[in-house]
Design an enzyme around this catalytic site. Structure first.
Site, PDB file in Angstrom:
ATOM      1  N   SER A  93       0.846  -1.203   0.000  1.00  0.00           N
ATOM      2  CA  SER A  93       0.000   0.000   0.000  1.00  0.00           C
ATOM      3  C   SER A  93       0.879   1.249   0.000  1.00  0.00           C
ATOM      4  CB  SER A  93      -0.905   0.028   1.239  1.00  0.00           C
ATOM      5  OG  SER A  93      -0.177   0.337   2.420  1.00  0.00           O
ATOM      6  N   TYR A 133       0.626  -4.222 -11.572  1.00  0.00           N
ATOM      7  CA  TYR A 133       1.849  -4.998 -11.382  1.00  0.00           C
ATOM      8  C   TYR A 133       2.524  -5.472 -12.669  1.00  0.00           C
ATOM      9  CZ  TYR A 133       0.709  -4.746  -6.502  1.00  0.00           C
ATOM     10  OH  TYR A 133       0.443  -4.267  -5.247  1.00  0.00           O
ATOM     11  N   PHE A 419      -3.544 -14.382   0.244  1.00  0.00           N
ATOM     12  CA  PHE A 419      -2.560 -14.082   1.277  1.00  0.00           C
ATOM     13  C   PHE A 419      -2.269 -12.591   1.299  1.00  0.00           C
ATOM     14  CE2 PHE A 419      -0.437 -15.627  -2.585  1.00  0.00           C
ATOM     15  CZ  PHE A 419       0.419 -14.592  -2.898  1.00  0.00           C
TER      16      PHE A 419
END
Length: 419
Positions: A93, A133, A419
């Site tokens: 974050s 990403y 996760f």
């Protein structure tokens, strides 16, 4: 890379490895960045115990934490069944007050340098915003299937032996070890599955009352044969009525079984829970076998969504760690601006027994970026499909078909939990 602090802006921010006594401040910054909704004490305690602080990064602006990133120590199954070390990138974050300053890029840069220094050939993540990403070399490698099955109208056909399976209700915590043993036996058989380290067996049992949204507490049914646990299903039930007619919903959390009869017995149970007419699945393999048991797939509301994103950190070691469905001998011309140690030509030779991937000066057969190799690494996507989108270029006739077939997996890769 150690714990030496590094400035991300010369004026004020500092990027460094997290300290244990900073975890609460760091985690609060993460929660704020994800909307600020408080988590239950149960969930917060779980993630506190699972966080590996020496593999976690924070960016600090004075006493304020304005950036977070972690990396779990995972082992992920790859085609061929090997369990390969992988950094499970998590809890990423940047504070809304500190956007567009290069803080995310600085954390991704430091993190991938660290992963390389740890000798882990892969980094993996799940993305709240998938568009972020790709520029750091991550490719979508697995999909997860979801469905909303009309159990009032869809029927099941079960295989022989289903009647020999005994089902019984069990307290989820009381049978945690038996269920975990079933899960562990499944891991090597499907790429993308995670070998769970101690503590992770508690994640599927997480059930804070504040987040049930009208459902029952977590329930569990186990399948047994000759006093051996051969499968389990964990689920919630959400009661609902319409004009005095029951229309409840079953929400499946997870289901694993060691053989087709136990598998079918568990699905038949879920289809037949009293006062329900819908079974909702949120994260299942896209080739999940229940699709071949149902009478009408059109009434199952199938959908797919990206799940695990894969980044090859050490390209040669990663491609050598898996096997290949058919013999392959191909030279890749690889682009990787973010991790330039992967740039250049690599010759991959391999088959179902093993592989070698070494640097070479030979002419290239296929040109692509490390992102495409991440997408095909677990066998969930094909090089041919990516070539159709212009993301892989064939430089030698026949190389694309050869490599596409070799990279395939007999079963669809799947990440069993986040996760």
């Amino acid at each position: 890379m150690g714990t030496v602090a590094r400035n991300t802006r010369a004026d004020r921010t500092e990027l460094r490895v997290l300290r244990r006594d900073e975890w609460n401040t760091w985690y609060d910054a993460l929660i704020t960045a994800f909307g600020g909704t408080p988590e239950s004490a149960e969930e917060r305690e779980l993630w506190d115990g699972l966080t590996e602080v020496d593999r976690s990064l924070g960016i600090w602006d004075g006493d304020a934490c304005v950036g977070t990133a972690g990396a779990f120590s995972f082992r992920v199954t790859v085609p061929g069944g090997a369990s390969v070390p992988a950094a499970g990138v998590t809890m990423v974050s940047v504070a809304a007050t500190h956007r567009r300053r290069g803080l995310l890029t600085s954390m991704m840069r430091r993190q991938l340098d660290d992963v390389r220094s740890w000798g882990e050939p892969l980094a993996v993540l799940t993305a709240s915003e998938p568009a972020i990403y790709g520029r750091f070399g991550y490719g979508i490698a697995t999909l997860r299937g979801s469905a909303e099955i009309d159990t009032a109208r869809v029927r099941l056909t079960v295989p022989p032996g289903t009647e020999d399976v005994r089902l019984r209700y069990a307290d989820p915590g009381a049978v945690r070890e038996q269920c975990e043993a079933v899960y562990a036996r499944q891991v090597a058989g499907r790429p993308g599955m995670l070998a769970r380290r101690p503590g992770w067996e508690n994640l599927p049992l997480l059930d804070p009352e504040s987040e049930r949204q009208g459902t029952s507490p977590l329930q569990c049914v186990i399948a047994e044969r000759e006093d051996e646990v051969v499968g389990y299903a964990r689920y919630f039930v959400k009661p609902e009525w319409e004009d005095s007619v029951p229309k409840g919903e079953v929400l499946l959390r997870d289901l694993e079984a060691l053989d087709p009869a136990a598998y079918a017995a568990l699905w038949r149970f879920l289809f037949g829970i009293d006062l329900t007419s819908k079974l909702s699945l949120r994260s299942r393999p896209v080739d999940d076998s229940w699709q071949h048991l149902v009478s009408d797939l059109r009434r199952c509301g199938l959908r797919q969504q990206d799940s695990l994103h894969v980044r090859l950190v050490d390209l040669g070691a990663a491609l050598e760690a898996r096997t290949y469905q058919t013999p392959v001998d191909v030279v890749f011309e690889v682009e990787d601006a973010f991790c330039p140690w992967n740039e250049g030509r690599w010759r991959l030779t391999g088959d179902a027994k093993g592989a070698s991937c070494k640097r070479t000066e030979e002419p290239a057969d296929l040109a692509l970026s490390v992102r495409e190799l991440g997408s095909v690494y677990l066998g969930g996507f094909s090089l041919a499909s990516l070539a159709g989108a212009g993301r892989v270029r064939e430089l030698r006739a026949g190389a694309l078909a050869e490599a596409s077939l070799a990279f395939a997996s007999a079963v669809a890769p799947w990440l069993p939990h986040g996760f």
